[in-house]
Enzyme design. Structure first.
Site, PDB file in Angstrom:
ATOM      1  N   HIS A 103      -8.933   1.942   1.083  1.00 45.97           N
ATOM      2  CA  HIS A 103      -8.408   0.706   0.577  1.00 45.97           C
ATOM      3  C   HIS A 103      -9.947  -0.076   0.829  1.00 45.97           C
ATOM      4  CE1 HIS A 103      -6.458  -2.703  -0.800  1.00 45.97           C
ATOM      5  NE2 HIS A 103      -6.729  -3.639   0.279  1.00 45.97           N
ATOM      6  N   GLU A 162      -7.770  -9.190  -2.561  1.00 50.38           N
ATOM      7  CA  GLU A 162      -7.365  -7.399  -2.804  1.00 50.38           C
ATOM      8  C   GLU A 162      -6.638  -7.478  -3.651  1.00 50.38           C
ATOM      9  OE1 GLU A 162      -5.709  -5.814   0.898  1.00 50.38           O
ATOM     10  OE2 GLU A 162      -4.215  -7.760   1.016  1.00 50.38           O
ATOM     11  N   CYS A 189      -7.890  -1.588  -6.169  1.00 55.31           N
ATOM     12  CA  CYS A 189      -8.725  -2.103  -5.133  1.00 55.31           C
ATOM     13  C   CYS A 189     -10.096  -2.097  -5.651  1.00 55.31           C
ATOM     14  CB  CYS A 189      -8.130  -1.778  -3.802  1.00 55.31           C
ATOM     15  SG  CYS A 189      -8.864   0.267  -3.581  1.00 55.31           S
TER      16      CYS A 189
END
Length: 271
Positions: free
Chosen positions: A233, A245, A185
């Site tokens: 995240h 993402e 990420c």
């Protein structure tokens, strides 16, 4: 004439007042006595002033309340024989009227107008003053504690970052990856921004949140190219509630998806 008649006559003579006629030596001097009311008036040589002795009010009151029907003939005769007040025909009495000229000469002044009552000023309530101070302080605090305006987004740069990230949709997710061969990420974010010349972003998502190269903005202010952070995240916002993402739960690939994070934080890259 019997003894009773002689006694009555003597009694009447004793009670009858004597009135002395004025003599020439007195020079028209008259003296009049009114025994019924206790009044003595004297006029000397046509004098204009009359002097009255104090009136015995108790005697006058008693006389006015006498029941004449219960009096004896002797008492009724005594009341009817009350002396008549006689005043010399040439005697005069002058009453002087108070004219404005006389009043002015005597310095007669009208009574002054009463002074108005002083108006009491009500002291302001301490509680009201404290409330006003507290309100002023709180509004000052609110003004000074407002978050600074978010820095203007570079729409052209943000659009480029979003376009670059979209090119890698479908690339596999690799732990620690930061190249087109595989991304995690934060690796996808640093790579996309590096393509537009931004190399100041830290490598991990947690470091990006507290970095001097990012600034928190509201969801309403978010623009394409801003970052969407949640614990563990980070992704790239592309507008209209969508993001790009690199995710493991989403199939271990780079993908485009609707924002699914609960209450995420939006970051604007300013470095």
């Amino acid at each position: 004439m019997n003894a009773t008649t002689r006694a009555r006559g003597k009694h009447r003579a004793a009670r009858r007042p004597m009135l002395a006629a004025p003599s020439a030596a007195a020079g028209r001097r008259a003296a009049v006595m009114a025994t019924a009311g206790g009044l003595l008036v004297s006029t000397i040589g046509g004098a204009t002033a009359a002097h009255a002795a104090p009136v015995d009010h108790d005697a006058a009151k008693k006389l006015s309340t006498v029941d004449l029907g219960a009096l004896t003939d002797q008492a009724r005769t005594a009341l009817e024989s009350a002396p008549v007040v006689t005043v010399d025909a040439e005697a005069t009495m002058t009453v002087e009227k108070v004219t404005p000229k006389i009043a002015k000469a005597a310095e007669i002044k009208a009574a002054p107008e009463p002074e108005p009552e002083p108006v009491r000023e009500v002291a302001p309530s301490r509680s009201a003053e404290r409330t006003a101070i507290d309100s002023s302080s709180s509004s000052s605090s609110e003004t000074t504690s407002e978050a600074p305006a978010a820095p203007a987004a570079d729409s052209s740069r943000g659009a480029q970052v979003a376009s670059i990230a979209a090119r890698y949709i479908g690339v596999k997710y690799v732990v620690g990856g930061a190249s087109p061969s595989g991304f995690d990420c934060s690796g996808l974010v640093t790579y996309a921004y590096a393509q537009v010349g931004v190399t100041s972003l830290p490598r991990s998502s947690s470091e990006m949140y507290g970095s001097s190269a990012t600034t928190v903005v509201s969801a309403a202010e978010a623009q394409p190219g801003d970052l969407i952070w949640s614990p563990g995240h980070i992704s790239i916002y592309i507008g209209n509630g969508q993001q790009i993402e690199a995710t493991r739960p989403g199939g271990w690939v780079v993908r485009q998806s609707a924002i699914w994070q609960s209450s995420p934080t939006f970051l604007r890259v300013t470095g």
